[in-house]
Scaffold this motif. Structure first.
Motif, PDB file in Angstrom:
ATOM      1  N   ARG A 237      18.640 -45.442 -20.362  1.00 44.87           N
ATOM      2  CA  ARG A 237      18.349 -44.011 -20.444  1.00 44.87           C
ATOM      3  C   ARG A 237      16.984 -43.730 -21.063  1.00 44.87           C
ATOM      4  NH1 ARG A 237      22.904 -43.040 -25.131  1.00 44.87           N
ATOM      5  NH2 ARG A 237      21.719 -44.070 -26.765  1.00 44.87           N
TER       6      ARG A 237
ATOM      7  N   GLU B  62      29.572 -52.572 -18.941  1.00 48.42           N
ATOM      8  CA  GLU B  62      29.553 -51.126 -19.137  1.00 48.42           C
ATOM      9  C   GLU B  62      28.806 -50.736 -20.406  1.00 48.42           C
ATOM     10  OE1 GLU B  62      33.651 -49.966 -18.583  1.00 48.42           O
ATOM     11  OE2 GLU B  62      33.425 -50.039 -16.404  1.00 48.42           O
ATOM     12  N   MET B  63      28.863 -51.571 -21.435  1.00 44.99           N
ATOM     13  CA  MET B  63      28.111 -51.326 -22.661  1.00 44.99           C
ATOM     14  C   MET B  63      26.607 -51.324 -22.354  1.00 44.99           C
ATOM     15  SD  MET B  63      28.149 -53.533 -26.205  1.00 44.99           S
ATOM     16  CE  MET B  63      27.693 -55.038 -25.359  1.00 44.99           C
TER      17      MET B  63
ATOM     18  N   MET C  10      21.731 -52.864 -28.821  1.00 41.47           N
ATOM     19  CA  MET C  10      22.539 -51.671 -28.624  1.00 41.47           C
ATOM     20  C   MET C  10      21.978 -50.416 -29.278  1.00 41.47           C
ATOM     21  SD  MET C  10      24.574 -52.556 -26.424  1.00 41.47           S
ATOM     22  CE  MET C  10      25.437 -50.996 -26.333  1.00 41.47           C
TER      23      MET C  10
ATOM     24  N   THR D 237      25.155 -50.605 -19.507  1.00 40.08           N
ATOM     25  CA  THR D 237      24.781 -49.426 -18.709  1.00 40.08           C
ATOM     26  C   THR D 237      24.526 -48.202 -19.586  1.00 40.08           C
ATOM     27  OG1 THR D 237      27.060 -48.710 -18.267  1.00 40.08           O
ATOM     28  CG2 THR D 237      26.056 -50.233 -16.671  1.00 40.08           C
ATOM     29  N   THR D 238      25.164 -48.127 -20.762  1.00 39.94           N
ATOM     30  CA  THR D 238      24.941 -46.978 -21.654  1.00 39.94           C
ATOM     31  C   THR D 238      23.556 -47.011 -22.283  1.00 39.94           C
ATOM     32  OG1 THR D 238      25.809 -48.035 -23.681  1.00 39.94           O
ATOM     33  CG2 THR D 238      27.403 -46.918 -22.230  1.00 39.94           C
ATOM     34  N   ARG D 239      22.869 -48.137 -22.218  1.00 36.58           N
ATOM     35  CA  ARG D 239      21.531 -48.277 -22.800  1.00 36.58           C
ATOM     36  C   ARG D 239      20.436 -47.903 -21.810  1.00 36.58           C
ATOM     37  NH1 ARG D 239      21.927 -47.205 -27.240  1.00 36.58           N
ATOM     38  NH2 ARG D 239      23.827 -46.363 -26.450  1.00 36.58           N
TER      39      ARG D 239
ATOM     40  N   GLU E 262      22.940 -49.853  -9.998  1.00 37.03           N
ATOM     41  CA  GLU E 262      23.450 -51.193 -10.282  1.00 37.03           C
ATOM     42  C   GLU E 262      23.329 -52.074  -9.049  1.00 37.03           C
ATOM     43  OE1 GLU E 262      27.455 -51.161 -11.805  1.00 37.03           O
ATOM     44  OE2 GLU E 262      27.015 -49.551 -13.233  1.00 37.03           O
TER      45      GLU E 262
ATOM     46  N   GLN F 160      16.651 -45.484 -13.460  1.00 34.40           N
ATOM     47  CA  GLN F 160      17.125 -46.476 -14.421  1.00 34.40           C
ATOM     48  C   GLN F 160      18.001 -47.457 -13.648  1.00 34.40           C
ATOM     49  OE1 GLN F 160      15.812 -45.355 -17.907  1.00 34.40           O
ATOM     50  NE2 GLN F 160      14.800 -44.653 -16.062  1.00 34.40           N
TER      51      GLN F 160
ATOM     52  N   GLU G 257      16.988 -48.009 -26.110  1.00 31.78           N
ATOM     53  CA  GLU G 257      17.119 -47.490 -24.746  1.00 31.78           C
ATOM     54  C   GLU G 257      16.177 -48.272 -23.843  1.00 31.78           C
ATOM     55  OE1 GLU G 257      16.143 -43.361 -25.166  1.00 31.78           O
ATOM     56  OE2 GLU G 257      18.085 -42.885 -26.058  1.00 31.78           O
TER      57      GLU G 257
ATOM     58  N   ASP H 271      33.616 -54.911 -20.101  1.00 33.61           N
ATOM     59  CA  ASP H 271      33.185 -54.120 -21.256  1.00 33.61           C
ATOM     60  C   ASP H 271      31.720 -54.409 -21.605  1.00 33.61           C
ATOM     61  OD1 ASP H 271      35.656 -52.892 -21.483  1.00 33.61           O
ATOM     62  OD2 ASP H 271      36.358 -54.220 -23.090  1.00 33.61           O
TER      63      ASP H 271
END
Length: 191
Positions: free
Chosen positions: A155, A148-149, A127, A151-153, A31, A162, A130, A145
């Motif tokens: 991958r 952080e949402m 969402m 960051t879950t993508r 990040e 990443q 990836e 939120d």
């Protein structure tokens, strides 16, 4: 009447990162936030890095994101189209797809890479996918939120690392993004 043969002129994109943009290009941390006043080249540097990664790693997936799709259209996408990818768009190496009911707008590269363009006001469009790298313009508009949402993508795994890169104008000292930088969750580069 005979027209003389005219060769198609090949345009070469030239960008040499300097200062904070050079630091951004060399950083592989998960990040990164570029923070500084307007007009310091933050957005251009982030977009240049994203474009360079898409060209370097065939089949990679990028994302250009802002809180609303409308605000993105008149800011980052103008810079991307007119300064960063102008030659690639003109040559056909990169083509813009306007989107459909089932697929978000995107820049599609001849090597199979793609940059999806979206606003978090329509988060469902991004969402389910990836990505290798995401650029968020004006990150202070987002909630923690939202951040952080996203960051879950990150991958997809085509690029060896990443990364979420973002820019912002300086916000209040108690903003959640500043706290994230102070806690070493996000690396900050001042412009």
């Amino acid at each position: 009447r005979h027209e003389p043969h005219r060769e198609k002129m090949t345009l070469t994109h030239r960008y040499r990162p300097a200062g904070s943009a050079k630091d951004l290009f060399g950083c592989k941390l998960p990040e990164i936030l570029l923070s500084g006043p307007a007009g310091t080249g933050k957005s251009r540097g982030c977009l240049e890095k994203l474009h360079a990664l898409m060209l370097k790693y065939p089949g990679s997936r990028g994302l250009i994101l802002r809180k609303t799709a409308t605000s993105l259209t008149s800011t980052a996408l103008v810079t991307f189209r007119e300064h960063v990818a102008a030659e690639a768009l003109e040559s056909g190496e990169v083509k813009f797809f306007h989107g459909s009911a089932s697929e978000a707008s995107s820049y599609r590269y001849g090597n199979g890479s793609i940059i999806v363009v979206a606003g978090l006001d329509k988060a469902s469009r991004i969402m389910s996918s990836e990505y290798d790298v995401c650029y968020i313009q004006e990150a202070t508009e987002l909630s923690m939120d939202d951040w952080e949402m996203v960051t879950t993508r990150l991958r997809h795994g085509v690029i060896p690392y990443q990364q979420l890169i973002a820019d912002c104008n300086p916000g209040p000292p108690n903003h959640w993004l500043k706290s994230r930088c102070d806690n070493n969750q996000t690396h900050i580069i001042y412009c």
